[in-house]
Design a protein around this motif. Structure first.
Motif, PDB file in Angstrom:
ATOM      1  N   MET A 212      -3.442   9.688   3.214  1.00 20.91           N
ATOM      2  CA  MET A 212      -4.129   8.411   3.089  1.00 20.91           C
ATOM      3  C   MET A 212      -3.668   7.721   1.812  1.00 20.91           C
ATOM      4  O   MET A 212      -3.464   8.351   0.782  1.00 20.91           O
ATOM      5  CB  MET A 212      -5.640   8.702   3.046  1.00 20.91           C
ATOM      6  N   VAL A 213      -3.500   6.433   1.899  1.00 18.66           N
ATOM      7  CA  VAL A 213      -3.104   5.642   0.731  1.00 18.66           C
ATOM      8  C   VAL A 213      -4.142   4.550   0.525  1.00 18.66           C
ATOM      9  O   VAL A 213      -4.499   3.839   1.450  1.00 18.66           O
ATOM     10  CB  VAL A 213      -1.715   4.997   0.930  1.00 18.66           C
ATOM     11  N   ILE A 214      -4.667   4.449  -0.675  1.00 22.72           N
ATOM     12  CA  ILE A 214      -5.593   3.359  -0.992  1.00 22.72           C
ATOM     13  C   ILE A 214      -4.793   2.292  -1.710  1.00 22.72           C
ATOM     14  O   ILE A 214      -4.168   2.553  -2.727  1.00 22.72           O
ATOM     15  CB  ILE A 214      -6.755   3.845  -1.885  1.00 22.72           C
ATOM     16  N   LEU A 215      -4.780   1.109  -1.123  1.00 24.36           N
ATOM     17  CA  LEU A 215      -4.006   0.006  -1.686  1.00 24.36           C
ATOM     18  C   LEU A 215      -4.965  -1.027  -2.258  1.00 24.36           C
ATOM     19  O   LEU A 215      -5.894  -1.464  -1.592  1.00 24.36           O
ATOM     20  CB  LEU A 215      -3.158  -0.610  -0.566  1.00 24.36           C
ATOM     21  N   ASN A 216      -4.756  -1.382  -3.485  1.00 27.40           N
ATOM     22  CA  ASN A 216      -5.563  -2.414  -4.123  1.00 27.40           C
ATOM     23  C   ASN A 216      -4.688  -3.652  -4.278  1.00 27.40           C
ATOM     24  O   ASN A 216      -3.794  -3.694  -5.105  1.00 27.40           O
ATOM     25  CB  ASN A 216      -6.044  -1.909  -5.493  1.00 27.40           C
ATOM     26  N   GLU A 217      -4.958  -4.648  -3.438  1.00 31.01           N
ATOM     27  CA  GLU A 217      -4.146  -5.866  -3.490  1.00 31.01           C
ATOM     28  C   GLU A 217      -4.721  -6.896  -4.441  1.00 31.01           C
ATOM     29  O   GLU A 217      -4.154  -7.955  -4.632  1.00 31.01           O
ATOM     30  CB  GLU A 217      -4.031  -6.481  -2.078  1.00 31.01           C
ATOM     31  N   GLY A 218      -5.840  -6.562  -5.036  1.00 33.59           N
ATOM     32  CA  GLY A 218      -6.471  -7.505  -5.953  1.00 33.59           C
ATOM     33  C   GLY A 218      -5.860  -7.457  -7.333  1.00 33.59           C
ATOM     34  O   GLY A 218      -5.062  -6.584  -7.666  1.00 33.59           O
ATOM     35  N   SER A 219      -6.252  -8.412  -8.159  1.00 29.83           N
ATOM     36  CA  SER A 219      -5.722  -8.473  -9.513  1.00 29.83           C
ATOM     37  C   SER A 219      -6.612  -7.702 -10.485  1.00 29.83           C
ATOM     38  O   SER A 219      -6.355  -7.647 -11.675  1.00 29.83           O
ATOM     39  CB  SER A 219      -5.591  -9.921  -9.957  1.00 29.83           C
ATOM     40  N   GLN A 220      -7.685  -7.124  -9.966  1.00 23.28           N
ATOM     41  CA  GLN A 220      -8.597  -6.345 -10.799  1.00 23.28           C
ATOM     42  C   GLN A 220      -8.507  -4.871 -10.403  1.00 23.28           C
ATOM     43  O   GLN A 220      -8.429  -4.562  -9.219  1.00 23.28           O
ATOM     44  CB  GLN A 220     -10.053  -6.769 -10.528  1.00 23.28           C
ATOM     45  N   PRO A 221      -8.539  -3.979 -11.364  1.00 23.91           N
ATOM     46  CA  PRO A 221      -8.576  -2.560 -11.004  1.00 23.91           C
ATOM     47  C   PRO A 221      -9.899  -2.228 -10.320  1.00 23.91           C
ATOM     48  O   PRO A 221     -10.910  -2.885 -10.577  1.00 23.91           O
ATOM     49  CB  PRO A 221      -8.457  -1.839 -12.351  1.00 23.91           C
ATOM     50  N   ASP A 222      -9.883  -1.274  -9.429  1.00 18.97           N
ATOM     51  CA  ASP A 222     -11.121  -0.845  -8.773  1.00 18.97           C
ATOM     52  C   ASP A 222     -11.225   0.655  -8.950  1.00 18.97           C
ATOM     53  O   ASP A 222     -10.324   1.303  -9.491  1.00 18.97           O
ATOM     54  CB  ASP A 222     -11.100  -1.238  -7.282  1.00 18.97           C
ATOM     55  N   LYS A 223     -12.327   1.197  -8.489  1.00 19.81           N
ATOM     56  CA  LYS A 223     -12.542   2.624  -8.665  1.00 19.81           C
ATOM     57  C   LYS A 223     -13.247   3.186  -7.443  1.00 19.81           C
ATOM     58  O   LYS A 223     -14.237   2.606  -6.980  1.00 19.81           O
ATOM     59  CB  LYS A 223     -13.421   2.823  -9.897  1.00 19.81           C
ATOM     60  N   LEU A 224     -12.709   4.272  -6.940  1.00 24.27           N
ATOM     61  CA  LEU A 224     -13.371   4.988  -5.853  1.00 24.27           C
ATOM     62  C   LEU A 224     -14.449   5.839  -6.507  1.00 24.27           C
ATOM     63  O   LEU A 224     -14.143   6.764  -7.247  1.00 24.27           O
ATOM     64  CB  LEU A 224     -12.355   5.867  -5.114  1.00 24.27           C
ATOM     65  N   VAL A 225     -15.708   5.477  -6.289  1.00 22.35           N
ATOM     66  CA  VAL A 225     -16.774   6.182  -6.995  1.00 22.35           C
ATOM     67  C   VAL A 225     -17.376   7.335  -6.205  1.00 22.35           C
ATOM     68  O   VAL A 225     -17.834   8.308  -6.778  1.00 22.35           O
ATOM     69  CB  VAL A 225     -17.897   5.235  -7.478  1.00 22.35           C
ATOM     70  N   SER A 226     -17.371   7.209  -4.871  1.00 21.11           N
ATOM     71  CA  SER A 226     -17.874   8.339  -4.102  1.00 21.11           C
ATOM     72  C   SER A 226     -17.354   8.308  -2.679  1.00 21.11           C
ATOM     73  O   SER A 226     -16.910   7.271  -2.179  1.00 21.11           O
ATOM     74  CB  SER A 226     -19.403   8.375  -4.099  1.00 21.11           C
ATOM     75  N   VAL A 227     -17.392   9.458  -2.046  1.00 24.15           N
ATOM     76  CA  VAL A 227     -17.001   9.569  -0.646  1.00 24.15           C
ATOM     77  C   VAL A 227     -18.115  10.312   0.071  1.00 24.15           C
ATOM     78  O   VAL A 227     -18.722  11.225  -0.480  1.00 24.15           O
ATOM     79  CB  VAL A 227     -15.662  10.333  -0.468  1.00 24.15           C
ATOM     80  N   SER A 228     -18.406   9.909   1.285  1.00 20.71           N
ATOM     81  CA  SER A 228     -19.463  10.590   2.019  1.00 20.71           C
ATOM     82  C   SER A 228     -19.179  10.581   3.505  1.00 20.71           C
ATOM     83  O   SER A 228     -18.414   9.757   4.004  1.00 20.71           O
ATOM     84  CB  SER A 228     -20.816   9.942   1.735  1.00 20.71           C
ATOM     85  N   ALA A 229     -19.800  11.507   4.200  1.00 17.52           N
ATOM     86  CA  ALA A 229     -19.684  11.580   5.649  1.00 17.52           C
ATOM     87  C   ALA A 229     -20.982  12.159   6.178  1.00 17.52           C
ATOM     88  O   ALA A 229     -21.692  12.854   5.451  1.00 17.52           O
ATOM     89  CB  ALA A 229     -18.510  12.474   6.045  1.00 17.52           C
ATOM     90  N   ASP A 230     -21.305  11.847   7.432  1.00 17.79           N
ATOM     91  CA  ASP A 230     -22.568  12.369   7.957  1.00 17.79           C
ATOM     92  C   ASP A 230     -22.416  13.771   8.548  1.00 17.79           C
ATOM     93  O   ASP A 230     -23.385  14.377   8.931  1.00 17.79           O
ATOM     94  CB  ASP A 230     -23.186  11.399   8.980  1.00 17.79           C
ATOM     95  N   PHE A 231     -21.173  14.280   8.606  1.00 16.80           N
ATOM     96  CA  PHE A 231     -20.966  15.593   9.218  1.00 16.80           C
ATOM     97  C   PHE A 231     -20.560  16.667   8.207  1.00 16.80           C
ATOM     98  O   PHE A 231     -20.388  17.821   8.568  1.00 16.80           O
ATOM     99  CB  PHE A 231     -19.901  15.488  10.316  1.00 16.80           C
ATOM    100  N   ALA A 232     -20.412  16.279   6.948  1.00 18.79           N
ATOM    101  CA  ALA A 232     -19.985  17.248   5.938  1.00 18.79           C
ATOM    102  C   ALA A 232     -20.213  16.692   4.546  1.00 18.79           C
ATOM    103  O   ALA A 232     -20.505  15.517   4.370  1.00 18.79           O
ATOM    104  CB  ALA A 232     -18.504  17.588   6.109  1.00 18.79           C
TER     105      ALA A 232
END
Ligand code: CU
Length: 107
Positions: A1-21
């Motif tokens: 998986m590749v996370i692409l940020n096309e914006g001019s501001q940095p972003d941050k992946l703060v959390s990941v969640s799923a309903d099965f794990a």
């Protein structure tokens, strides 16, 4: 998986969640010949106009305490929560991983 940020501001992946794990972002590092996985507890920075790759041997999403077993070929939704972009649901395709032996996480 590749996370692409096309914006001019940095972003941050703060959390990941799923309903099965339970999901968490980890980084694999090799230290003194020992492979270690470090949880990204402070999130993952995505610089402006840049991409961050998740792949085996580097950053990856780890699934734990699965409520139902994963079958190769099926798709499961995982929600990625970003500081600025908000939450985005992504369908991940399950791929076969050898014999599925669990890895030691040291946590
Ligand atoms: Cu891991």
């Amino acid at each position: 998986m590749v996370i692409l940020n096309e914006g001019s501001q940095p972003d941050k992946l703060v959390s990941v969640s799923a309903d099965f794990a339970q999901v968490s972002a980890h980084k694999t590092t090799v230290k003194d010949g020992m492979v270690q996985m470090t949880p990204m507890t402070d999130g993952v920075e995505i610089p402006a106009n840049a991409s961050v790759s998740f792949e085996p041997g580097g950053l990856h999403l780890m699934l734990m305490n699965l409520s139902t077993p994963l079958r190769s070929g099926e798709e499961r939704p995982i929600t990625l929560e970003f500081e600025k972009a908000g939450s985005i649901s992504v369908n991940f395709k399950v791929m076969g991983m050898g014999d599925g032996e669990a890895m030691d996480h040291g946590n």
